[in-house]
Design an enzyme around this catalytic site. Sequence first.
Site, PDB file in Angstrom:
ATOM      1  CG  HIS A   1      -4.444 -43.559 -50.052  1.00 43.15           C
ATOM      2  ND1 HIS A   1      -4.653 -44.825 -49.553  1.00 43.15           N
ATOM      3  CD2 HIS A   1      -3.919 -42.826 -49.030  1.00 43.15           C
ATOM      4  CE1 HIS A   1      -4.257 -44.854 -48.294  1.00 43.15           C
ATOM      5  NE2 HIS A   1      -3.818 -43.662 -47.953  1.00 43.15           N
TER       6      HIS A   1
ATOM      7  CB  CYS B   1      -0.801 -44.347 -49.121  1.00 47.46           C
ATOM      8  SG  CYS B   1      -0.644 -44.493 -47.338  1.00 47.46           S
TER       9      CYS B   1
ATOM     10  CG  ASN C   1      -5.013 -45.003 -44.609  1.00 43.22           C
ATOM     11  OD1 ASN C   1      -4.436 -45.776 -45.368  1.00 43.22           O
ATOM     12  ND2 ASN C   1      -4.628 -43.757 -44.435  1.00 43.22           N
TER      13      ASN C   1
HETATM   14  O1  UT7 Z   1      -2.522 -42.475 -45.705  1.00 43.70           O
HETATM   15  C1  UT7 Z   1      -1.403 -41.645 -45.796  1.00 43.70           C
HETATM   16  C2  UT7 Z   1      -1.794 -40.232 -46.008  1.00 43.70           C
HETATM   17  N1  UT7 Z   1      -2.414 -39.729 -44.807  1.00 43.70           N
HETATM   18  C3  UT7 Z   1      -3.366 -38.818 -44.859  1.00 43.70           C
HETATM   19  O2  UT7 Z   1      -3.750 -38.396 -45.915  1.00 43.70           O
HETATM   20  C4  UT7 Z   1      -3.927 -38.336 -43.528  1.00 43.70           C
HETATM   21  C5  UT7 Z   1      -4.307 -36.879 -43.604  1.00 43.70           C
HETATM   22  N2  UT7 Z   1      -4.783 -36.390 -42.325  1.00 43.70           N
HETATM   23  C6  UT7 Z   1      -5.990 -36.684 -41.797  1.00 43.70           C
HETATM   24  O3  UT7 Z   1      -6.728 -37.469 -42.375  1.00 43.70           O
HETATM   25  C7  UT7 Z   1      -6.421 -35.983 -40.545  1.00 43.70           C
HETATM   26  O4  UT7 Z   1      -5.521 -34.950 -40.254  1.00 43.70           O
HETATM   27  C8  UT7 Z   1      -6.544 -36.914 -39.309  1.00 43.70           C
HETATM   28  C9  UT7 Z   1      -7.702 -37.861 -39.486  1.00 43.70           C
HETATM   29  C10 UT7 Z   1      -5.254 -37.690 -39.117  1.00 43.70           C
HETATM   30  C11 UT7 Z   1      -6.822 -36.097 -38.034  1.00 43.70           C
HETATM   31  O5  UT7 Z   1      -7.981 -35.299 -38.235  1.00 43.70           O
HETATM   32  P1  UT7 Z   1      -7.947 -33.720 -37.950  1.00 43.70           P
HETATM   33  O6  UT7 Z   1      -9.278 -33.236 -38.238  1.00 43.70           O
HETATM   34  O7  UT7 Z   1      -6.795 -33.134 -38.740  1.00 43.70           O
HETATM   35  O8  UT7 Z   1      -7.673 -33.679 -36.404  1.00 43.70           O
HETATM   36  P2  UT7 Z   1      -6.492 -32.954 -35.590  1.00 43.70           P
HETATM   37  O9  UT7 Z   1      -5.278 -33.812 -35.580  1.00 43.70           O
HETATM   38  O10 UT7 Z   1      -6.355 -31.537 -36.042  1.00 43.70           O
HETATM   39  O11 UT7 Z   1      -7.121 -32.919 -34.144  1.00 43.70           O
HETATM   40  C12 UT7 Z   1      -8.267 -32.106 -33.813  1.00 43.70           C
HETATM   41  C13 UT7 Z   1      -8.666 -32.368 -32.381  1.00 43.70           C
HETATM   42  C14 UT7 Z   1      -7.492 -32.285 -31.402  1.00 43.70           C
HETATM   43  O12 UT7 Z   1      -7.999 -31.795 -30.172  1.00 43.70           O
HETATM   44  P3  UT7 Z   1      -7.788 -30.266 -29.743  1.00 43.70           P
HETATM   45  O13 UT7 Z   1      -6.310 -30.052 -29.728  1.00 43.70           O
HETATM   46  O14 UT7 Z   1      -8.488 -29.467 -30.803  1.00 43.70           O
HETATM   47  O15 UT7 Z   1      -8.450 -30.197 -28.422  1.00 43.70           O
HETATM   48  C15 UT7 Z   1      -7.080 -33.722 -31.244  1.00 43.70           C
HETATM   49  O16 UT7 Z   1      -6.449 -33.954 -30.001  1.00 43.70           O
HETATM   50  O17 UT7 Z   1      -9.168 -33.704 -32.285  1.00 43.70           O
HETATM   51  C16 UT7 Z   1      -8.420 -34.422 -31.300  1.00 43.70           C
HETATM   52  N3  UT7 Z   1      -8.317 -35.807 -31.758  1.00 43.70           N
HETATM   53  C17 UT7 Z   1      -9.238 -36.737 -31.459  1.00 43.70           C
HETATM   54  N4  UT7 Z   1     -10.378 -36.684 -30.752  1.00 43.70           N
HETATM   55  C18 UT7 Z   1     -11.099 -37.800 -30.656  1.00 43.70           C
HETATM   56  C19 UT7 Z   1      -7.358 -36.381 -32.511  1.00 43.70           C
HETATM   57  N5  UT7 Z   1      -7.630 -37.670 -32.719  1.00 43.70           N
HETATM   58  C20 UT7 Z   1      -8.795 -37.926 -32.080  1.00 43.70           C
HETATM   59  C21 UT7 Z   1      -9.591 -39.065 -31.928  1.00 43.70           C
HETATM   60  N6  UT7 Z   1     -10.734 -38.950 -31.230  1.00 43.70           N
HETATM   61  N7  UT7 Z   1      -9.261 -40.244 -32.479  1.00 43.70           N
END
Ligand code: UT7
Length: 330
Positions: A252, A124, A286
């Site tokens: 980005h 990215c 993204n």
């Molecule tokens: O482009 C390259 C660089 N990449 C980045 O900069 C990405 C950086 N990271 C992020 O943008 C975020 O971490 C994500 C968008 C990837 C994920 O968001 P988050 O707020 O960090 O979510 P998480 O992975 O901590 O998940 C929180 C909860 C989990 O459930 P529990 O364990 O709390 O019950 C996940 O299972 O949300 C759940 N979850 C979802 N729920 C509904 C994860 N993905 C989804 C989804 N829909 N699509």
Amino acid sequence: MIPQLQQNALVAGARIRGLGSAQPEQVVTNEDIAASGVETTDEWIRDRVGIVERRFARADESLVDMASDAGAKALADAGLAPSEIDAVIVATCTMPSQIPNAAAQVAERIGVSAAPAFDVNAACAGFCYGLGTAADMVRAGSAAHVLVIGAEKLTDWVDPNDRSTCIIFADGAGAAVVGAAAEDEPPGIGPVAAGSAGDLAETIVIPDRDSFIHQEGQTVFRWATTQMAPVAMDAVERAGVALADIDVLVPHQANLRIVEAIAKRLRKAGARSDMTVADDITRSGNTSSASIPLALDHMRAEGRVRSGDVALLVGFGAGLSYAGQVVVLP
Ligand code: UT7
């Protein structure tokens, strides 16, 4: 006797001369993804990532197709003929083939004959690396005009049933033409602030050709929200301007919450409250190395940025790698 090797004449500065972008026609909403059987909701995606919709390429729509389309538009925008392009750089991390690269095929498609052509893989951050390389080539006298393209077909590498990635990543391409600043023009591309964090290499991976992309979202999120504002500030310092001079911030487009966190930190450090902040992720998702030039081209089409605006770009992602620079918009 040691021979004296002749050198190219140096050029004082480089500028962006044109922009272009290309996206697949197919719009995919959050509801479409939820309806496909992925356990997610429109509300979760909007709240946690900021995406409303994104574009997915058809099976027969290739990365090279999108890159060539964006590149040809940037060339037209610069008012240049293909014969005036001396090199083509494609930033990408999703080519379906290891070889050949994308750049030589793109050059051939748009009629840039026998140009030096190479790909850059800094995920990215790739577009900012490509732009910096192009500016250095122009300044070193090795090219008069360089076409730089960020292009990705991420859907080739994403598991459509993995809700942690399939809602984020999308397809598209964005391009810029870099040329020499005229004698009476100031330079329009500042030095690159770039680096890497190889200790976090395992946080975003496509380990082999049979695997899908895997991301440790929270670790990367923390890294980006804490480490990228300082990189942006470093780019501003290297360009010899002040944060208050920045008209447009284009990080980005990984996650709208990351974009807003970087903007907030920069404003605390002196950036203006009326600085325009790119939010193209809402409509484009993204698109990795394509996200910065796509955002720039879309913002220009919407009249949100103007020629002469000072923009601060900062790319970051797998590697982990990052790069940013200040540019003057064409
Ligand atoms: O482009 C390259 C660089 N990449 C980045 O900069 C990405 C950086 N990271 C992020 O943008 C975020 O971490 C994500 C968008 C990837 C994920 O968001 P988050 O707020 O960090 O979510 P998480 O992975 O901590 O998940 C929180 C909860 C989990 O459930 P529990 O364990 O709390 O019950 C996940 O299972 O949300 C759940 N979850 C979802 N729920 C509904 C994860 N993905 C989804 C989804 N829909 N699509």
